[in-house]
Design an enzyme around this catalytic site. Structure first.
Site, short mmCIF file in Angstrom:
data_model
loop_
_atom_site.label_atom_id
_atom_site.label_comp_id
_atom_site.label_asym_id
_atom_site.label_seq_id
_atom_site.Cartn_x
_atom_site.Cartn_y
_atom_site.Cartn_z
N ARG A 12 34.08 -7.34 -33.08
CA ARG A 12 33.93 -7.54 -34.53
C ARG A 12 32.53 -7.12 -34.96
O ARG A 12 31.62 -7.00 -34.13
CB ARG A 12 34.11 -9.03 -34.90
N ASN A 82 24.89 -7.56 -27.34
CA ASN A 82 25.00 -7.71 -28.79
C ASN A 82 25.46 -9.10 -29.21
O ASN A 82 25.19 -9.52 -30.34
CB ASN A 82 25.99 -6.65 -29.31
N GLY A 84 26.00 -12.68 -30.37
CA GLY A 84 25.04 -13.62 -30.95
C GLY A 84 25.71 -14.55 -31.93
O GLY A 84 26.75 -14.23 -32.52
N ILE A 85 25.12 -15.73 -32.08
CA ILE A 85 25.64 -16.73 -33.02
C ILE A 85 24.48 -17.30 -33.84
O ILE A 85 23.32 -17.14 -33.47
CB ILE A 85 26.34 -17.91 -32.28
N TYR A 147 17.32 -19.38 -33.92
CA TYR A 147 17.71 -17.96 -33.92
C TYR A 147 16.48 -17.06 -33.82
O TYR A 147 16.45 -16.09 -33.06
CB TYR A 147 18.49 -17.68 -35.20
N GLY A 178 18.38 -5.57 -39.65
CA GLY A 178 18.11 -6.44 -40.80
C GLY A 178 19.40 -7.14 -41.18
O GLY A 178 20.26 -7.39 -40.33
N1 CAA Z 1 11.21 -20.74 -48.39
C1 CAA Z 1 10.86 -21.93 -48.88
N2 CAA Z 1 11.75 -22.88 -49.21
C2 CAA Z 1 13.03 -22.61 -49.04
C3 CAA Z 1 13.46 -21.38 -48.52
C4 CAA Z 1 12.49 -20.42 -48.21
N3 CAA Z 1 12.83 -19.22 -47.71
N4 CAA Z 1 14.80 -21.39 -48.44
C5 CAA Z 1 15.20 -22.60 -48.90
N5 CAA Z 1 14.14 -23.33 -49.25
C6 CAA Z 1 14.14 -24.67 -49.80
C7 CAA Z 1 15.19 -24.88 -50.85
O1 CAA Z 1 14.74 -24.45 -52.09
C8 CAA Z 1 15.40 -26.37 -50.78
O2 CAA Z 1 14.35 -26.99 -51.46
P1 CAA Z 1 14.59 -28.28 -52.39
O3 CAA Z 1 15.14 -29.33 -51.48
O4 CAA Z 1 13.23 -28.60 -52.93
O5 CAA Z 1 15.57 -27.83 -53.43
C9 CAA Z 1 15.24 -26.66 -49.33
O6 CAA Z 1 14.49 -25.58 -48.79
C10 CAA Z 1 16.56 -26.70 -48.59
O7 CAA Z 1 16.33 -27.48 -47.56
P2 CAA Z 1 17.54 -28.19 -46.86
O8 CAA Z 1 17.03 -29.41 -46.19
O9 CAA Z 1 18.69 -28.29 -47.80
O10 CAA Z 1 17.88 -27.09 -45.80
P3 CAA Z 1 19.04 -27.13 -44.75
O11 CAA Z 1 18.55 -27.75 -43.50
O12 CAA Z 1 20.29 -27.63 -45.34
O13 CAA Z 1 19.18 -25.59 -44.50
C11 CAA Z 1 19.62 -23.35 -44.86
C12 CAA Z 1 19.48 -24.69 -45.51
C13 CAA Z 1 20.66 -23.41 -43.76
C14 CAA Z 1 18.31 -22.93 -44.26
C15 CAA Z 1 20.07 -22.37 -45.93
O14 CAA Z 1 19.02 -22.22 -46.84
C16 CAA Z 1 20.40 -21.01 -45.34
O15 CAA Z 1 21.49 -20.78 -44.89
N6 CAA Z 1 19.43 -20.09 -45.36
C17 CAA Z 1 19.64 -18.72 -44.87
C18 CAA Z 1 19.28 -18.63 -43.43
C19 CAA Z 1 19.49 -17.19 -43.02
O16 CAA Z 1 18.90 -16.25 -43.56
N7 CAA Z 1 20.33 -16.99 -42.04
C20 CAA Z 1 20.61 -15.66 -41.61
C21 CAA Z 1 21.98 -15.63 -41.04
S1 CAA Z 1 22.47 -13.98 -40.67
C22 CAA Z 1 21.52 -13.54 -39.40
O17 CAA Z 1 20.83 -14.29 -38.81
C23 CAA Z 1 21.65 -12.09 -38.99
C24 CAA Z 1 20.34 -11.44 -38.84
O18 CAA Z 1 19.92 -11.19 -37.69
C25 CAA Z 1 19.59 -11.02 -40.01
#
Ligand code: CAA
Length: 240
Positions: A12, A82, A84-85, A147, A178
């Site tokens: 996938r 490749n 990964g989770i 990660y 990316g």
């Molecule tokens: N910088 C600063 N603050 C941030 C932020 C950032 N980048 N992102 C979120 N926040 C803040 C929010 O605004 C929120 O603040 P408030 O509570 O004041 O509103 C707070 O952080 C959220 O904290 P939570 O305690 O709710 O966070 P959580 O533990 O529930 O986690 C999260 C939330 C899972 C991190 C969610 O924001 C998320 O999914 N983020 C994306 C993570 C990401 O990019 N993953 C990539 C997956 S794909 C991949 O990994 C493939 C690859 O190789 C690129």
């Protein structure tokens, strides 16, 4: 005889695109997968690429899986780690099992798979290894200490192993994708993902094929002077 290429997590997303690119390059491609039997069966049926189910986080499972592949297709000369989770969450919410799962699957798998294939590559004086890292292993990412640590570890692992393979005709490189349009990225909450995409200079998510092209480049037989490098393919998100 075509060289055998094994792609972990190959049925996938980015892995599937890598399988197709290596097949187009003339390799005998086999794909590993962990859990989604339906997707794997559909992939095998559509592309005629054999699939092997085993858990890359387990050394014993890798041992058995590789033995089966070698018995059925021959020695593995091209290895693409490749699989990964993600188990995202801020550190305060991240349980130990979320840390372990990501480290073991994303980074431990590189040890397992390389450990079981590298000696043979050394004896035959040929090998191509590509480890799939991530922009988030280079730059870090909020909510991903597990990660980012695993992917950053992959980049270090790659540079160390490249030095060990260089005298034996083995290249070991990494790709740092990316944000690519896959199920993994689509699982990121919509509002969060929109903000991430806004920071990509190219203005869109990557396609799996963008990454596969890089892997085909690094694994070509004549790509023998490039080793220990990290190829960043991220739409300009992190210029490194
Ligand atoms: N910088 C600063 N603050 C941030 C932020 C950032 N980048 N992102 C979120 N926040 C803040 C929010 O605004 C929120 O603040 P408030 O509570 O004041 O509103 C707070 O952080 C959220 O904290 P939570 O305690 O709710 O966070 P959580 O533990 O529930 O986690 C999260 C939330 C899972 C991190 C969610 O924001 C998320 O999914 N983020 C994306 C993570 C990401 O990019 N993953 C990539 C997956 S794909 C991949 O990994 C493939 C690859 O190789 C690129």
């Amino acid at each position: 005889m075509a060289r055998v290429a094994l792609v972990t997590g190959g049925t996938r997303g980015i892995g599937a695109a890598i399988c197709l690119a290596l097949k187009a390059q003339g390799r005998t491609v086999v794909a590993n997968y962990a859990s989604n039997d339906e997707a794997a069966a559909a992939f095998q049926k559509e592309h005629g690429i054999p699939v092997y189910k085993f858990n890359v986080a387990s050394f014993e499972d890798c041992e058995a899986g590789i033995a089966k592949i070698v018995a059925e297709h021959g020695v593995i000369e091209v290895l693409v780690n490749n699989a990964g989770i993600t188990r995202d969450g801020t550190l305060v919410k991240m349980r130990r099992d979320m840390w372990d799962a990501v480290i073991d699957t994303n980074l431990g798998s590189c040890y397992n798979m390389c450990k079981l294939t590298f000696e043979g590559m050394r004896e035959r004086k040929f090998g191509r290894v590509v480890n799939v890292g991530s922009v988030n292993g280079q730059a870090g990412q909020y909510g991903q200490v597990n990660y980012a640590a695993a992917k950053s570890g992959i980049h270090g692992f790659t540079k160390a192993l490249a030095q060990e393979g260089a005298r034996y005709g083995i290249t070991v490189n990494a790709i740092a994708p990316g944000y690519v349009d896959t199920e993994m990225v689509r699982a990121v909450p919509g509002e969060v993902l929109r903000k991430i995409v806004a920071k990509i200079p190219v203005g869109r998510l990557g396609h799996a094929e963008d990454i596969a092209r890089g892997v085909a480049f690094l694994t070509a037989d004549d790509a023998d002077f490039m080793t220990g490098s990290t190829l960043s393919i991220n739409g300009g998100m992190h210029m490194y």
